[in-house]
Design a protein around this motif. Structure first.
Motif, PDB file in Angstrom:
ATOM      1  N   LYS A 141       7.434   5.430   6.685  1.00  0.00           N
ATOM      2  CA  LYS A 141       6.777   6.512   7.525  1.00  0.00           C
ATOM      3  C   LYS A 141       7.943   6.965   8.276  1.00  0.00           C
ATOM      4  CE  LYS A 141       2.789   5.859   5.563  1.00  0.00           C
ATOM      5  NZ  LYS A 141       2.470   6.505   4.139  1.00  0.00           N
ATOM      6  N   ILE A 142       8.064   8.176   8.249  1.00  0.00           N
ATOM      7  CA  ILE A 142       8.989   8.790   8.979  1.00  0.00           C
ATOM      8  C   ILE A 142       8.369   9.686  10.241  1.00  0.00           C
ATOM      9  CG2 ILE A 142      10.895  10.633   8.961  1.00  0.00           C
ATOM     10  CD1 ILE A 142      11.574  10.042   5.979  1.00  0.00           C
ATOM     11  N   ASP A 143       8.908   9.524  11.405  1.00  0.00           N
ATOM     12  CA  ASP A 143       8.461  10.378  12.576  1.00  0.00           C
ATOM     13  C   ASP A 143       9.527  11.227  12.727  1.00  0.00           C
ATOM     14  OD1 ASP A 143       7.459  11.282  14.919  1.00  0.00           O
ATOM     15  OD2 ASP A 143       7.192   9.213  16.033  1.00  0.00           O
ATOM     16  N   PHE A 144       8.938  12.686  12.000  1.00  0.00           N
ATOM     17  CA  PHE A 144       9.768  13.585  12.218  1.00  0.00           C
ATOM     18  C   PHE A 144      10.320  14.195  13.611  1.00  0.00           C
ATOM     19  CE2 PHE A 144       7.963  13.803   7.980  1.00  0.00           C
ATOM     20  CZ  PHE A 144       9.127  13.590   7.026  1.00  0.00           C
ATOM     21  N   ASP A 145       9.086  14.266  14.695  1.00  0.00           N
ATOM     22  CA  ASP A 145       9.344  14.496  15.857  1.00  0.00           C
ATOM     23  C   ASP A 145      10.434  13.672  16.485  1.00  0.00           C
ATOM     24  OD1 ASP A 145       7.517  16.674  15.824  1.00  0.00           O
ATOM     25  OD2 ASP A 145       5.778  15.232  16.563  1.00  0.00           O
ATOM     26  N   LYS A 146      10.258  12.393  16.246  1.00  0.00           N
ATOM     27  CA  LYS A 146      11.399  11.343  16.764  1.00  0.00           C
ATOM     28  C   LYS A 146      12.685  11.664  16.348  1.00  0.00           C
ATOM     29  CE  LYS A 146      11.986   6.344  17.227  1.00  0.00           C
ATOM     30  NZ  LYS A 146      11.445   4.901  17.063  1.00  0.00           N
ATOM     31  N   LEU A 147      12.785  11.878  15.107  1.00  0.00           N
ATOM     32  CA  LEU A 147      13.763  12.249  14.340  1.00  0.00           C
ATOM     33  C   LEU A 147      14.586  13.549  14.827  1.00  0.00           C
ATOM     34  CD1 LEU A 147      16.103  11.596  11.967  1.00  0.00           C
ATOM     35  CD2 LEU A 147      14.334  12.992  10.509  1.00  0.00           C
ATOM     36  N   ASN A 194      12.686  -1.661   0.256  1.00  0.00           N
ATOM     37  CA  ASN A 194      11.459  -1.912  -0.403  1.00  0.00           C
ATOM     38  C   ASN A 194      10.238  -0.888   0.293  1.00  0.00           C
ATOM     39  OD1 ASN A 194      12.583  -4.013  -1.906  1.00  0.00           O
ATOM     40  ND2 ASN A 194      12.361  -5.543  -0.398  1.00  0.00           N
ATOM     41  N   ALA A 195      10.524  -0.830   1.232  1.00  0.00           N
ATOM     42  CA  ALA A 195       9.243   0.151   2.253  1.00  0.00           C
ATOM     43  C   ALA A 195       9.478   1.389   1.275  1.00  0.00           C
ATOM     44  CB  ALA A 195       9.528   0.195   3.782  1.00  0.00           C
ATOM     45  N   LEU A 196      10.681   2.094   1.258  1.00  0.00           N
ATOM     46  CA  LEU A 196      10.671   3.364   0.593  1.00  0.00           C
ATOM     47  C   LEU A 196       9.947   3.376  -0.935  1.00  0.00           C
ATOM     48  CD1 LEU A 196      14.283   4.527   1.652  1.00  0.00           C
ATOM     49  CD2 LEU A 196      12.211   5.686   1.980  1.00  0.00           C
ATOM     50  N   SER A 197      10.505   2.055  -1.531  1.00  0.00           N
ATOM     51  CA  SER A 197      10.059   2.176  -3.174  1.00  0.00           C
ATOM     52  C   SER A 197       8.554   1.959  -3.100  1.00  0.00           C
ATOM     53  CB  SER A 197      10.826   1.219  -3.686  1.00  0.00           C
ATOM     54  OG  SER A 197      10.509  -0.224  -3.477  1.00  0.00           O
ATOM     55  N   ASN A 198       7.996   1.243  -2.212  1.00  0.00           N
ATOM     56  CA  ASN A 198       6.485   0.909  -2.025  1.00  0.00           C
ATOM     57  C   ASN A 198       5.775   2.186  -1.314  1.00  0.00           C
ATOM     58  OD1 ASN A 198       6.935  -1.475  -3.198  1.00  0.00           O
ATOM     59  ND2 ASN A 198       7.109  -2.378  -1.249  1.00  0.00           N
ATOM     60  N   GLY A 199       6.484   3.134  -1.060  1.00  0.00           N
ATOM     61  CA  GLY A 199       5.743   4.269  -0.376  1.00  0.00           C
ATOM     62  C   GLY A 199       5.153   3.734   1.207  1.00  0.00           C
TER      63      GLY A 199
END
Length: 102
Positions: free
Chosen positions: A85-91, A77-82
């Motif tokens: 949020k991805i924390d690229f540094d954490k990833l 649901n969060a992805l479809s609603n935009g």
């Protein structure tokens, strides 16, 4: 020391000593149909408290679902609603930790 699940070998147990100790304590082993000695009626297995806890935990884990469907639905649901949020540094840090552990 490795445990042989097929029973002790002749180097681990001296059959003559085993029979002597059994006859000295008044318990005579019974023969089963295939000629081997069967367990006497006094043989008892007791699980420790830790073993009981581990058995209960194992049973609960086996009853758990493989996928946390609620979490999957929240992320979907969060992805479809935009809103996801991805924390690229954490990833990136997680990838580095994973690869350094290989």
């Amino acid at each position: 020391m490795p445990i042989n699940i097929n029973g002790p070998t002749s180097t681990q147990v001296d059959p003559s000593k085993t029979r002597q100790s059994q006859s000295s304590n008044g318990v005579t082993p019974e023969k089963s149909g295939n000629g081997t000695e069967s367990a006497s009626t006094e043989d008892v297995v007791q699980l420790s408290d830790k073993a009981r806890v581990m058995k209960a935990v194992e049973s609960r884990i086996q009853n758990m679902p493989d996928v946390d469907q609620d979490k999957v639905d929240r992320i979907r649901n969060a992805l479809s609603n935009g809103e996801y949020k991805i924390d690229f540094d954490k990833l990136a840090d997680a990838f580095r930790r994973f690869e350094s552990g290989l």
